[in-house]
Scaffold this active site. Structure first.
Site, PDB file in Angstrom:
ATOM      1  N   ASP A  10      52.353  46.775  49.593  1.00 49.47           N
ATOM      2  CA  ASP A  10      52.604  47.343  47.975  1.00 49.47           C
ATOM      3  C   ASP A  10      51.638  48.384  47.700  1.00 49.47           C
ATOM      4  O   ASP A  10      50.873  48.178  46.521  1.00 49.47           O
ATOM      5  CB  ASP A  10      52.843  46.152  47.115  1.00 49.47           C
ATOM      6  CG  ASP A  10      51.510  45.149  47.011  1.00 49.47           C
ATOM      7  OD1 ASP A  10      50.620  45.149  48.061  1.00 49.47           O
ATOM      8  OD2 ASP A  10      51.231  44.588  46.303  1.00 49.47           O
ATOM      9  N   ASP A  14      43.718  48.458  48.439  1.00 46.64           N
ATOM     10  CA  ASP A  14      43.301  47.744  49.696  1.00 46.64           C
ATOM     11  C   ASP A  14      44.345  47.942  50.758  1.00 46.64           C
ATOM     12  O   ASP A  14      44.158  47.826  51.872  1.00 46.64           O
ATOM     13  CB  ASP A  14      42.908  46.291  49.306  1.00 46.64           C
ATOM     14  CG  ASP A  14      44.112  45.397  48.550  1.00 46.64           C
ATOM     15  OD1 ASP A  14      44.877  46.034  47.822  1.00 46.64           O
ATOM     16  OD2 ASP A  14      44.255  44.102  48.745  1.00 46.64           O
ATOM     17  N   ASN A 159      44.133  34.422  41.308  1.00 44.82           N
ATOM     18  CA  ASN A 159      43.768  35.810  40.785  1.00 44.82           C
ATOM     19  C   ASN A 159      44.974  35.994  39.811  1.00 44.82           C
ATOM     20  O   ASN A 159      44.583  36.850  38.629  1.00 44.82           O
ATOM     21  CB  ASN A 159      43.406  36.600  41.639  1.00 44.82           C
ATOM     22  CG  ASN A 159      44.379  37.349  42.727  1.00 44.82           C
ATOM     23  OD1 ASN A 159      45.469  36.626  42.676  1.00 44.82           O
ATOM     24  ND2 ASN A 159      43.843  37.873  43.662  1.00 44.82           N
ATOM     25  N   HIS A 240      41.236  42.337  50.934  1.00 46.77           N
ATOM     26  CA  HIS A 240      42.282  41.397  51.061  1.00 46.77           C
ATOM     27  C   HIS A 240      43.222  41.782  52.288  1.00 46.77           C
ATOM     28  O   HIS A 240      43.283  41.031  53.099  1.00 46.77           O
ATOM     29  CB  HIS A 240      43.129  41.110  49.806  1.00 46.77           C
ATOM     30  CG  HIS A 240      42.559  40.797  48.599  1.00 46.77           C
ATOM     31  ND1 HIS A 240      42.067  39.466  48.466  1.00 46.77           N
ATOM     32  CD2 HIS A 240      42.280  41.619  47.585  1.00 46.77           C
ATOM     33  CE1 HIS A 240      41.432  39.492  47.369  1.00 46.77           C
ATOM     34  NE2 HIS A 240      41.576  40.651  46.671  1.00 46.77           N
ATOM     35  N   ASP A 241      43.638  42.862  51.958  1.00 43.65           N
ATOM     36  CA  ASP A 241      44.936  43.410  52.951  1.00 43.65           C
ATOM     37  C   ASP A 241      44.311  43.630  54.434  1.00 43.65           C
ATOM     38  O   ASP A 241      44.931  43.411  55.452  1.00 43.65           O
ATOM     39  CB  ASP A 241      45.799  44.481  52.439  1.00 43.65           C
ATOM     40  CG  ASP A 241      46.423  44.160  51.227  1.00 43.65           C
ATOM     41  OD1 ASP A 241      46.312  42.665  50.737  1.00 43.65           O
ATOM     42  OD2 ASP A 241      46.852  44.623  50.409  1.00 43.65           O
TER      43      ASP A 241
HETATM   44  O1  RIB Z   1      45.525  38.844  45.731  1.00 49.62           O
HETATM   45  C1  RIB Z   1      45.404  40.268  46.345  1.00 49.62           C
HETATM   46  C2  RIB Z   1      46.597  40.927  46.738  1.00 49.62           C
HETATM   47  O2  RIB Z   1      47.414  41.446  45.849  1.00 49.62           O
HETATM   48  C3  RIB Z   1      46.177  42.312  47.840  1.00 49.62           C
HETATM   49  O3  RIB Z   1      47.537  42.317  48.775  1.00 49.62           O
HETATM   50  C4  RIB Z   1      46.586  43.434  46.591  1.00 49.62           C
HETATM   51  O4  RIB Z   1      46.860  44.516  47.210  1.00 49.62           O
HETATM   52  C5  RIB Z   1      47.571  42.735  45.801  1.00 49.62           C
HETATM   53  O5  RIB Z   1      49.115  42.962  46.517  1.00 49.62           O
HETATM   54 CA    CA Z   2      48.605  44.354  48.757  1.00 50.71          CA
END
Ligand code: RIB
Ligand code: CA
Length: 319
Positions: A10, A14, A159, A240-241
């Protein structure tokens, strides 16, 4: 032989870095990329993905736009995190190329049938496309080698809400279907992604590298670092990704025991939570409490070698 992967993204600051990491890693062969709603709309995520690919001269990789909305709740984006354009407010020019026109879920099904048992799905957004693909092809769990997803948490909390991580909370029903399907899943959640922050010093190092991919990551991450500074008061942002991609490259970067995971879809305060049965960490001592143990198929990353992950990421982006 490199692992054949399909990314489902998406894009997203990141996600952009994760895509660059995958492209720069000889262990992976990116067959195609699909996009979903999440950080931005699926159509904009597709354009952003094309922008990233074209920036580094990889417009040979097909990009299919996918689910425009979650299965059972209104669309909600995260522009306050990733910028109005999803790429840190860089407002890059429109890409030359276009999404293929195939739906991202159909792309998954088609490629899984073409390469049975060989494809790793790396999902770094809400899981709507994967859930739709499971409906379109009920044999998908047999056709796919494994799923590595960024999402959820066991201990960390959420989050998006107190207990929901964004990718799960943006489509809890889809996540529930993906976790329930009998394929090997590795959950790379906030427990590990928030434990390995990419610092401003690393960001400066990235900026000193003239390679186009490093320069793009440097520009996209400036906004993301400011967000982490403002919201968390931390010197550094999560990747994260990229960690999900890194786990595909080198699974030993995380400790990820097999644990039962359910996705909460009805909780008044906990919708979108990944309910990880942490008691199962004791399963070796009291196997009689866990008679269904041979059906567990989700590995939950609980610890990460952050130093090794971050140096892999920097090295791959700058070399
Ligand atoms: O919580 C972090 C995730 O949510 C990551 O993949 C960020 O890009 C969003 O999609
Ligand atoms: Ca993401």
């Amino acid at each position: 032989m490199p692992k054949k992967v399909i990314l489902d993204v998406d894009t997203g600051c990141d996600d952009a870095v994760a895509i660059l990491l995958a492209l720069n890693s000889p262990e992976l062969e990116v067959l195609a990329i699909g996009t979903t709603h999440g950080n931005v709309e699926a159509d904009l995520a597709a354009l952003n993905t094309l922008r990233v690919l074209e920036w580094v001269g990889r417009d040979d990789i097909p990009v299919a736009a996918g689910a425009a909305a979650p299965l059972n709740q209104p669309l909600r984006t995260a522009r306050w995190v990733h910028g109005e354009d999803g790429l840190g407010n860089l407002y890059l020019p429109p890409p030359r190329g276009k999404p293929t026109g195939e739906h991202a879920a159909d792309q998954i099904v088609r490629l899984a049938r073409r390469h049975p048992g060989e494809v790793t799905l790396i999902a770094t957004g809400p899981l709507t496309n994967l859930a739709l693909a499971l409906v379109k092809e009920p044999r998908l769990p047999e056709l796919i080698r494994e799923v590595i997803l960024m999402g959820g948490s066991a201990f960390y909390g959420g989050n998006l809400s107190p207990w929901a991580e964004a990718n799960i909370g943006h489509d809890p029903e889809a996540a529930a279907a993906v976790f329930a399907a009998p394929w090997p899943v590795t959950m790379v959640g906030l427990d590990v992604t928030m434990a390995a922050l990419f610092t401003r010093a690393m960001h400066e190092e990235l900026g000193r590298c003239p390679r186009p991919g490093a320069q793009l990551a440097h520009r996209v991450l400036a906004h993301y670092l400011d967000f982490y500074d403002r919201v968390y008061g931390r010197d550094g942002c999560a990747q994260h990704d990229a960690l999900a991609v890194a786990v595909a490259i080198d699974p030993t970067l995380v400790e990820a025991p097999l644990l039962p995971v359910q996705v909460e879809t009805r909780g008044e305060h906990t919708r979108g939570m990944t309910v990880v049965d942490r008691r199962a960490l004791l399963a070796d001592r009291v196997p009689e409490l866990f008679p269904d143990r041979d059906r567990w198929h989700v590995r939950v990353a609980l610890k990460v070698d952050g130093e090794r992950f971050l140096s892999l990421l920097l090295e791959r982006l700058t070399r």
